[in-house]
Write a protein that holds these residues in place. Structure first.
Motif, short mmCIF file in Angstrom:
data_model
loop_
_atom_site.label_atom_id
_atom_site.label_comp_id
_atom_site.label_asym_id
_atom_site.label_seq_id
_atom_site.Cartn_x
_atom_site.Cartn_y
_atom_site.Cartn_z
N UNK A 118 0.41 -2.43 3.84
CA UNK A 118 -0.67 -1.49 4.14
C UNK A 118 -0.56 -0.98 5.59
N UNK A 119 -0.14 -1.84 6.50
CA UNK A 119 0.08 -1.39 7.89
C UNK A 119 1.12 -0.28 7.91
N UNK A 120 2.20 -0.47 7.13
CA UNK A 120 3.26 0.53 7.06
C UNK A 120 2.76 1.84 6.44
N UNK A 121 1.94 1.75 5.40
CA UNK A 121 1.43 2.95 4.74
C UNK A 121 0.52 3.75 5.66
N UNK A 122 -0.29 3.06 6.46
CA UNK A 122 -1.11 3.76 7.46
C UNK A 122 -0.20 4.47 8.47
N UNK A 123 0.80 3.74 8.96
CA UNK A 123 1.69 4.28 9.99
C UNK A 123 2.52 5.46 9.48
N UNK A 124 2.89 5.44 8.20
CA UNK A 124 3.78 6.46 7.65
C UNK A 124 3.06 7.48 6.77
N UNK A 125 1.73 7.47 6.80
CA UNK A 125 0.97 8.41 5.96
C UNK A 125 1.28 9.86 6.32
N UNK A 126 1.58 10.13 7.60
CA UNK A 126 1.96 11.47 8.02
C UNK A 126 3.27 11.91 7.39
N UNK A 127 4.22 10.98 7.29
CA UNK A 127 5.51 11.28 6.65
C UNK A 127 5.29 11.62 5.18
N UNK A 128 4.43 10.86 4.51
CA UNK A 128 4.13 11.10 3.09
C UNK A 128 3.52 12.48 2.90
N UNK A 177 -7.58 7.24 2.67
CA UNK A 177 -6.88 8.07 3.66
C UNK A 177 -5.79 8.90 2.99
N UNK A 178 -4.98 8.25 2.15
CA UNK A 178 -3.89 8.96 1.48
C UNK A 178 -4.43 9.99 0.49
N UNK A 179 -5.52 9.65 -0.19
CA UNK A 179 -6.15 10.60 -1.12
C UNK A 179 -6.59 11.86 -0.37
N UNK A 180 -7.19 11.66 0.81
CA UNK A 180 -7.66 12.79 1.62
C UNK A 180 -6.47 13.61 2.16
N UNK A 181 -5.46 12.93 2.69
CA UNK A 181 -4.31 13.64 3.28
C UNK A 181 -3.48 14.37 2.22
N UNK A 194 -2.00 5.45 -3.23
CA UNK A 194 -1.21 4.42 -2.54
C UNK A 194 0.13 4.22 -3.23
N UNK A 195 0.11 4.12 -4.57
CA UNK A 195 1.34 3.90 -5.33
C UNK A 195 2.28 5.10 -5.20
N UNK A 196 1.71 6.30 -5.14
CA UNK A 196 2.52 7.51 -4.93
C UNK A 196 3.27 7.42 -3.60
N UNK A 197 2.53 7.05 -2.54
CA UNK A 197 3.14 6.95 -1.22
C UNK A 197 4.24 5.89 -1.20
N UNK A 198 4.00 4.77 -1.87
CA UNK A 198 5.00 3.69 -1.92
C UNK A 198 6.29 4.16 -2.58
N UNK A 199 6.16 4.86 -3.72
CA UNK A 199 7.33 5.35 -4.45
C UNK A 199 8.11 6.37 -3.65
N UNK A 200 7.39 7.27 -2.98
CA UNK A 200 8.03 8.29 -2.15
C UNK A 200 8.83 7.66 -1.01
#
Length: 470
Positions: free
Chosen positions: A446-456, A31-35, A109-115
């Protein structure tokens, strides 16, 4: 008794690391790769450049490179040497394929976590930069999700104390030292309630506990100082010897790659029926890959939050390089070495013995020298992992106890004690316990990353629109 405990742990491990969690972690990365539009490919050169180029006037405790080294200190460890061997032996060569696939999506995923770590970090009364999943869950998802943040922090403490941080690392160190200095166990001592152990194991566990205690007392800055010296130096040494092994067996590389790819989709064709399920190969590869690079686990953001930076996107890119270095380079070289030399097929070998066999039989140098080099790499990698995970788990505990220094100090000494007793745990039990807590820790993150993928995605778009020349 140990057999019953191992069976129970294996049952729990299979439940935690079942198909649902693998799908959750992989789909999060997809999902993050696509977004982000394949950001891990398009922005990798920039990420590698920023890895060494510290940001001027950035706020934080340590440089971005030191933060990356602290994160790498916790990831480049026994997972790269012992974990890969365990995965390939249990899931066949195909496990390496799934490890690489998981790492590719894990970079996003790691990119999103760091951001998110930098975006939602807080500064405490002592001017320390604090951040990680517990803060981006609470501040990004809202106060109603604070229970999820606390759940993550609790599992984070457990992973540090019972999983990646202590037992598996120390066990790997002790095994490597014993295999080199006393492989036949000729010099042993009887330890009450535990059995007979080589003097090499006893002495190494004592020295290791003392060294860990000496560094941990200095906090994040001392951990970072040790990590940014040891990690790059040992990573380069391990890379040079691994790539040498591959080059000296270059004619066998094409067939090894075919074996790995075939084993990913039809393991029984490669293993002769020993591993017959693609799910087993995928499970072992994904689980060991995450154990190694920790993408999706939520640990690296705790170190990233301490980086001297004002740009969440920039730190996200630097964090992303950790997964690239750890798994796509180092783990791949380890796995390829094991497949090239047939080490995974040798009966009676376990854990570090598999990788040692590969180095002894694949390198054009005397076996004693190659096994000594591997032992040194494992000892230093695992040592820095122990340091990094103490920092992570202490931050988790601080969040749970609202910054109680007394709780952290007590925990630190318990952690050092766990390092001391680590060698006396059985290998299979150690890795199974680590896998269980890894999986439990990954769920809230992972729940948080799904929820905040739009913010990323929004932060990333705004950053690169403002800097169109990049």
């Amino acid at each position: 008794m140990w057999e019953t405990i191992n069976q129970l742990l294996t049952t729990v491990d299979d439940l935690v690391w079942g198909v649902p969690l693998m799908v959750l972690i992989l789909s999060g990365g997809i999902l993050l790769t696509a977004r982000l539009g394949l950001l891990q490919i398009r922005r990798l050169p920039l990420a590698l450049k920023w890895m060494f180029q510290n940001e001027k006037d950035g706020s934080g405790e340590i440089t971005s490179f030191a933060a990356l080294c602290t994160a790498l200190s916790a990831t480049i460890g026994t997972g790269n040497i012992v974990g890969v061997a365990t995965a390939v032996c249990a899931g066949g060569p195909g496990a390496l394929f799934w490890m690489i696939v998981a790492a590719f999506f894990g970079m996003a995923t790691k990119y999103a976590e760091g951001l998110l770590a930098v975006k939602y970090r807080v500064i405490d009364k002592e001017n320390h930069s604090l951040g990680g999943p517990f803060y981006y869950i609470e501040m990004g998802m809202g106060k109603n999700w604070k229970w999820l943040a606390k759940l993550f922090a609790f599992f984070g403490v457990c992973v540090g104390l019972f999983g990646i941080g202590t037992f598996s690392q120390v066990n790997g160190i002790a095994s490597a030292i014993q295999n080199f200095f006393d492989p036949e166990k000729t010099n042993c001592i009887a330890i009450p309630f535990l059995g007979e152990y080589s003097w090499a194991v006893v002495i190494s566990s004592l020295l290791l506990a003392l060294c860990v205690a000496a560094v941990l007392i200095g906090g994040i800055k001392r951990i970072a100082n040790v990590s940014q010296i040891v990690v790059p130096f040992m990573a380069v040494i391990y890379f040079v010897f691994s790539i040498t092994l591959v080059l000296f067996n270059i004619t066998s590389v094409p067939s090894a790659i075919v074996t790995i790819v075939k084993g990913a989709f039809n393991p029984s064709a490669i293993t002769g029926g020993v591993v017959g399920s693609m799910i087993v190969a995928m499970q072992k590869g994904v689980a060991r890959g995450i154990f190694s690079n920790e993408a999706g686990l939520g640990s690296a953001p705790i170190a990233a939050a301490a980086a001297q930076t004002n740009e969440p996107v920039r730190q996200g890119l630097v964090s992303m390089t950790g997964t690239f270095i750890d798994t796509i380079i180092i783990c791949t070289l380890t796995g390829l070495s094991i497949v090239l030399t047939g080490a995974w097929q040798v009966e009676g070998l376990e854990g570090v013995q598999v990788t040692t066999y590969a180095f002894q039989n694949g390198l054009p140098i005397p076996p004693q020298i190659s096994s000594f080099i591997l032992m040194l790499c494992l000892v230093f990698f695992a040592f820095t992992t122990i340091l990094g995970w103490d920092y992570y788990s202490e931050r988790c505990l601080e969040y749970l106890t609202h910054g109680s220094k007394k709780s952290v100090l007590i925990y630190r000494w318990i952690y050092i004690f766990a390092v001391f007793i680590g060698p006396y745990m059985t290998v299979s039990a150690v890795w199974t316990i680590a896998d269980i807590f890894n999986g439990l820790m990954a769920l809230p993150n992972m729940i948080a990353l799904f929820a905040l993928s739009g913010v990323v995605a929004r932060e990333t778009k705004q950053f690169f629109q403002a800097k169109k020349h990049m």
